[in-house]
Design an enzyme around this catalytic site. Structure first.
Site, PDB file in Angstrom:
ATOM      1  N   MET A  30     -21.654  33.312 -16.258  1.00  0.00           N
ATOM      2  CA  MET A  30     -22.287  33.859 -17.464  1.00  0.00           C
ATOM      3  C   MET A  30     -22.804  35.268 -17.183  1.00  0.00           C
ATOM      4  O   MET A  30     -23.624  35.796 -17.938  1.00  0.00           O
ATOM      5  CB  MET A  30     -23.420  32.942 -17.934  1.00  0.00           C
ATOM      6  CG  MET A  30     -22.911  31.546 -18.289  1.00  0.00           C
ATOM      7  SD  MET A  30     -23.874  30.731 -19.565  1.00  0.00           S
ATOM      8  CE  MET A  30     -25.433  30.564 -18.743  1.00  0.00           C
ATOM      9  N   LEU A  33     -24.531  38.992 -12.421  1.00  0.00           N
ATOM     10  CA  LEU A  33     -24.024  38.492 -11.139  1.00  0.00           C
ATOM     11  C   LEU A  33     -24.988  38.767  -9.992  1.00  0.00           C
ATOM     12  O   LEU A  33     -25.603  39.828  -9.915  1.00  0.00           O
ATOM     13  CB  LEU A  33     -22.660  39.139 -10.839  1.00  0.00           C
ATOM     14  CG  LEU A  33     -21.559  38.879 -11.879  1.00  0.00           C
ATOM     15  CD1 LEU A  33     -20.246  39.517 -11.421  1.00  0.00           C
ATOM     16  CD2 LEU A  33     -21.365  37.396 -12.154  1.00  0.00           C
ATOM     17  N   HIS A  37     -22.987  34.216  -7.098  1.00  0.00           N
ATOM     18  CA  HIS A  37     -21.666  34.442  -7.705  1.00  0.00           C
ATOM     19  C   HIS A  37     -20.742  35.142  -6.711  1.00  0.00           C
ATOM     20  O   HIS A  37     -19.551  34.829  -6.623  1.00  0.00           O
ATOM     21  CB  HIS A  37     -21.791  35.336  -8.952  1.00  0.00           C
ATOM     22  CG  HIS A  37     -22.676  34.799 -10.033  1.00  0.00           C
ATOM     23  ND1 HIS A  37     -23.894  35.371 -10.337  1.00  0.00           N
ATOM     24  CD2 HIS A  37     -22.524  33.758 -10.885  1.00  0.00           C
ATOM     25  CE1 HIS A  37     -24.445  34.709 -11.350  1.00  0.00           C
ATOM     26  NE2 HIS A  37     -23.641  33.728 -11.700  1.00  0.00           N
ATOM     27  N   GLN A  61     -23.710  25.868 -24.854  1.00  0.00           N
ATOM     28  CA  GLN A  61     -24.385  25.096 -23.798  1.00  0.00           C
ATOM     29  C   GLN A  61     -25.895  25.313 -23.797  1.00  0.00           C
ATOM     30  O   GLN A  61     -26.602  24.783 -22.943  1.00  0.00           O
ATOM     31  CB  GLN A  61     -23.775  25.381 -22.420  1.00  0.00           C
ATOM     32  CG  GLN A  61     -24.087  26.749 -21.844  1.00  0.00           C
ATOM     33  CD  GLN A  61     -23.330  26.986 -20.540  1.00  0.00           C
ATOM     34  OE1 GLN A  61     -22.105  27.065 -20.535  1.00  0.00           O
ATOM     35  NE2 GLN A  61     -24.051  27.084 -19.434  1.00  0.00           N
ATOM     36  N   GLY A 147     -20.695  26.469  -7.923  1.00  0.00           N
ATOM     37  CA  GLY A 147     -21.762  26.467  -6.923  1.00  0.00           C
ATOM     38  C   GLY A 147     -22.515  25.145  -6.899  1.00  0.00           C
ATOM     39  O   GLY A 147     -22.732  24.513  -7.942  1.00  0.00           O
ATOM     40  N   GLN A 148     -22.938  24.759  -5.713  1.00  0.00           N
ATOM     41  CA  GLN A 148     -23.740  23.534  -5.565  1.00  0.00           C
ATOM     42  C   GLN A 148     -25.105  23.658  -6.243  1.00  0.00           C
ATOM     43  O   GLN A 148     -25.765  22.676  -6.526  1.00  0.00           O
ATOM     44  CB  GLN A 148     -23.932  23.218  -4.072  1.00  0.00           C
ATOM     45  CG  GLN A 148     -24.570  21.852  -3.825  1.00  0.00           C
ATOM     46  CD  GLN A 148     -25.147  21.737  -2.432  1.00  0.00           C
ATOM     47  OE1 GLN A 148     -24.498  22.126  -1.460  1.00  0.00           O
ATOM     48  NE2 GLN A 148     -26.367  21.227  -2.319  1.00  0.00           N
ATOM     49  N   LYS A 149     -25.515  24.885  -6.546  1.00  0.00           N
ATOM     50  CA  LYS A 149     -26.797  25.055  -7.248  1.00  0.00           C
ATOM     51  C   LYS A 149     -26.791  24.217  -8.519  1.00  0.00           C
ATOM     52  O   LYS A 149     -27.783  23.598  -8.872  1.00  0.00           O
ATOM     53  CB  LYS A 149     -27.015  26.531  -7.583  1.00  0.00           C
ATOM     54  CG  LYS A 149     -28.441  26.905  -7.498  1.00  0.00           C
ATOM     55  CD  LYS A 149     -29.238  27.258  -8.673  1.00  0.00           C
ATOM     56  CE  LYS A 149     -28.786  28.245  -9.619  1.00  0.00           C
ATOM     57  NZ  LYS A 149     -29.178  27.909 -10.966  1.00  0.00           N
ATOM     58  N   SER A 185     -30.623  32.715  -8.980  1.00  0.00           N
ATOM     59  CA  SER A 185     -30.253  32.353 -10.346  1.00  0.00           C
ATOM     60  C   SER A 185     -30.457  33.579 -11.227  1.00  0.00           C
ATOM     61  O   SER A 185     -31.395  34.358 -11.005  1.00  0.00           O
ATOM     62  CB  SER A 185     -31.159  31.220 -10.840  1.00  0.00           C
ATOM     63  OG  SER A 185     -31.130  31.147 -12.247  1.00  0.00           O
ATOM     64  N   SER A 186     -29.598  33.735 -12.214  1.00  0.00           N
ATOM     65  CA  SER A 186     -29.783  34.849 -13.151  1.00  0.00           C
ATOM     66  C   SER A 186     -31.144  34.737 -13.829  1.00  0.00           C
ATOM     67  O   SER A 186     -31.748  35.733 -14.206  1.00  0.00           O
ATOM     68  CB  SER A 186     -28.672  34.852 -14.200  1.00  0.00           C
ATOM     69  OG  SER A 186     -27.410  34.846 -13.567  1.00  0.00           O
TER      70      SER A 186
END
Ligand code: AMP
Length: 281
Positions: A30, A33, A37, A61, A147-149, A185-186
């Protein structure tokens, strides 16, 4: 590197690439970055002939009261990063092209989507699976990177790919953290200085839980209690959930045997943060 905004054009480029037997590594994002990412893009670059990154803030979402309007958008900086990482194509479609007014088809993986984050974001994963299917149909990647996040998201995508017979390999790469341990995280951009400091408690709690398990505490509920007590020392954090579950099914675990996922979601100021740790014994 080429920036493509037209859906049909992206699809036609990808059809041509597939007909020449080139492998396509795809990283859906999204935007805004960061190093999380970047790690996915670098893995795609290493293992594929062609790398495609999508940048699309997917409206379906987000829940009605969530941060769709405020979500950070910085296309210029994102394009510079992609250029530096030798991405071949950035796909940045318009919302009206991805979701025309009469759009009315959704893809769901209902059981996994109800658990963990799904309890607090009831339509979130339906939005994720729907956009990912659309992107897979446009790009037709050989390998897609997640990503595992967002562990639950990656698990749901893996399940969807199996259930719908997509010939796509799903790679899940480890969580990238900053130097103090906060999962990148963004949404971290929303945090004030005090909120940032408070947020560090989340990864610390997970690490302490891991130590506890290594020292022989295998009772899922006791581990949850321990984490909640630790997080509650930090008044700026509002816990949504702390769960110890089976990483394959997301079902709660009473007694940890061979593996477990410990997952947390919490609100800190305007930011909703998630983090997790995989335990293998
Ligand atoms: P997003 O732009 O937040 O939708 O994320 C795009 C992809 O990057 C997803 O597969 C995320 O799981 C992944 N990602 C985001 N943050 C991280 C991180 N800190 N470490 C690893 N992967 C991440």
């Amino acid at each position: 590197m080429k920036l493509i905004t037209d859906v049909k054009k992206m699809q036609s480029i990808c059809n041509d690439l597939r007909s020449t037997k080139k492998t396509i590594g795809f990283v859906p994002t999204m935007g805004a970055l960061h190093q999380g990412h970047i790690t996915l893009i670098e893995a795609a670059r290493q293992n594929n002939d062609i790398v495609i990154v999508s940048i699309f803030v997917n409206p379906i979402q987000f829940g009605p009261k969530e941060d769709f309007a405020q979500y950070p958008r910085n296309l210029k900086a994102d394009l510079e990063i992609c250029e530096r990482l030798r991405v071949d194509f950035v796909f940045h479609p318009e919302e009206r092209d991805m979701y025309p007014k009469d759009f009315d088809t959704f893809v769901e993986v209902p059981q996994f989507s109800k658990k963990l984050c799904g309890r607090f974001r009831p339509s979130h994963f339906r939005g994720v699976t729907t956009i990912v299917v659309k992107l897979f149909n446009i790009i037709k990647p050989s390998i897609a990177y997640f990503g595992q996040k967002d562990y639950q998201q990656a698990l749901i995508i893996q399940k969807m790919v199996r259930d719908l017979n997509y010939d796509i390999r799903i790679e899940m790469l480890p969580i990238v953290r900053d130097s103090k341990g906060l999962a990148l995280s963004s949404r971290n951009q929303y945090l004030s200085e005090d909120e940032y400091k408070a947020s560090l408690n989340l990864s610390q709690s997970l690490n302490q839980a891991k130590d506890l398990i290594n020292n022989g505490e295998l009772d899922g509920l006791k581990i949850i209690e321990y984490i909640i007590t630790h997080i509650k020392k930090e008044p700026l954090i509002k816990i949504e959930y702390v769960e110890v579950c089976d990483p394959k099914t997301l079902m709660p675990i009473k007694k940890i045997e061979d593996e477990a996922l410990i997952a947390i979601a919490a609100r800190v100021g305007r930011a909703r943060l998630i983090d997790n740790i995989l335990i293998r014994r």
